[in-house]
Design a protein around this motif. Structure first.
Motif, PDB file in Angstrom:
ATOM      1  N   GLN A   1       0.792  -1.063  -0.076  1.00 33.64           N
ATOM      2  CA  GLN A   1      -0.014   0.204   0.039  1.00 33.64           C
ATOM      3  C   GLN A   1       0.773   1.353   0.145  1.00 33.64           C
ATOM      4  OE1 GLN A   1      -2.366  -0.465   3.546  1.00 33.64           O
ATOM      5  NE2 GLN A   1      -2.980  -2.414   2.845  1.00 33.64           N
ATOM      6  N   LYS A   2       0.143   2.279  -0.346  1.00 33.15           N
ATOM      7  CA  LYS A   2       0.871   3.557  -0.159  1.00 33.15           C
ATOM      8  C   LYS A   2       1.720   3.924   0.770  1.00 33.15           C
ATOM      9  CE  LYS A   2      -1.367   6.330  -3.628  1.00 33.15           C
ATOM     10  NZ  LYS A   2      -1.922   7.685  -3.895  1.00 33.15           N
TER      11      LYS A   2
ATOM     12  N   ILE B   1       1.353   1.096  -7.480  1.00 36.56           N
ATOM     13  CA  ILE B   1       0.557   0.512  -6.665  1.00 36.56           C
ATOM     14  C   ILE B   1      -0.917   0.766  -6.904  1.00 36.56           C
ATOM     15  CG2 ILE B   1      -0.428   1.074  -4.034  1.00 36.56           C
ATOM     16  CD1 ILE B   1       2.509   0.942  -3.340  1.00 36.56           C
ATOM     17  N   GLU B   2      -1.126   2.050  -7.754  1.00 36.79           N
ATOM     18  CA  GLU B   2      -2.495   2.495  -8.254  1.00 36.79           C
ATOM     19  C   GLU B   2      -2.945   1.875  -9.676  1.00 36.79           C
ATOM     20  OE1 GLU B   2      -2.468   6.689  -8.398  1.00 36.79           O
ATOM     21  OE2 GLU B   2      -2.402   6.922  -6.298  1.00 36.79           O
TER      22      GLU B   2
END
Length: 156
Positions: free
Chosen positions: A7-8, A49-50
């Motif tokens: 995740q970020k 990640i996106e």
């Protein structure tokens, strides 16, 4: 140990791990500008990640990322008469030195292999270091000699 998708919130740790991984295998890389690398790597990781093209699996202990595997989905051109599934390019497989030889990388790769099977990806390709060939063989990976590469000449 917890295995999950990155995740970020993991980006800072992933950047440091990429730097450490590179320095471990090429000490001269430490001569490069750390801030410049951090900026470039952060941009890459935020996009990855996106995206629907990259999947980054991590193993964490007490919220510290200790191992990761980066997977890029490669979509193929459809072919008549069969369903076309992407294949997966595996890269940046790394466990921090303090956590090696404890089964963490093996457990992470087991989860990744199950994910590959459940998503019906056609195959996984990885270019292992000489030291990691046996690691992959224990998890069902086999060597192949079919790929070819072209490296364009770089003009300065």
């Amino acid at each position: 140990m917890n295995i999950r998708l990155a995740q970020k919130k993991d980006i800072a740790q992933l950047i440091q791990m990429r730097w450490d991984f590179t320095i471990e295998h090429n000490e001269k890389a430490a001569d490069h500008d750390l801030e410049e690398f951090q900026m470039e790597c952060r941009q890459f990781l935020e996009r990855a990640i996106e995206s629907n093209s990259w999947v980054i699996w991590i193993a964490e202990i007490n919220e510290q990322v200790v191992s990761h595997i980066y997977m890029e989905l490669i979509h193929k051109v459809p072919r008549p008469g069969r369903i076309t599934h992407p294949f997966v390019y595996m890269t940046n497989v790394y466990t921090i030195p303090a956590e090696r030889n404890k089964g963490i990388g093996s457990n992470l790769l087991t989860v990744v292999n199950k994910w590959v099977e459940s998503n019906e990806y056609e195959f996984v390709i990885v270019w292992p270091s000489d030291d990691s060939i046996e690691f992959y063989k224990r998890k069902g990976y086999i060597s192949c000699n079919e790929a070819m590469t072209f490296t364009p000449s770089i003009k300065s």
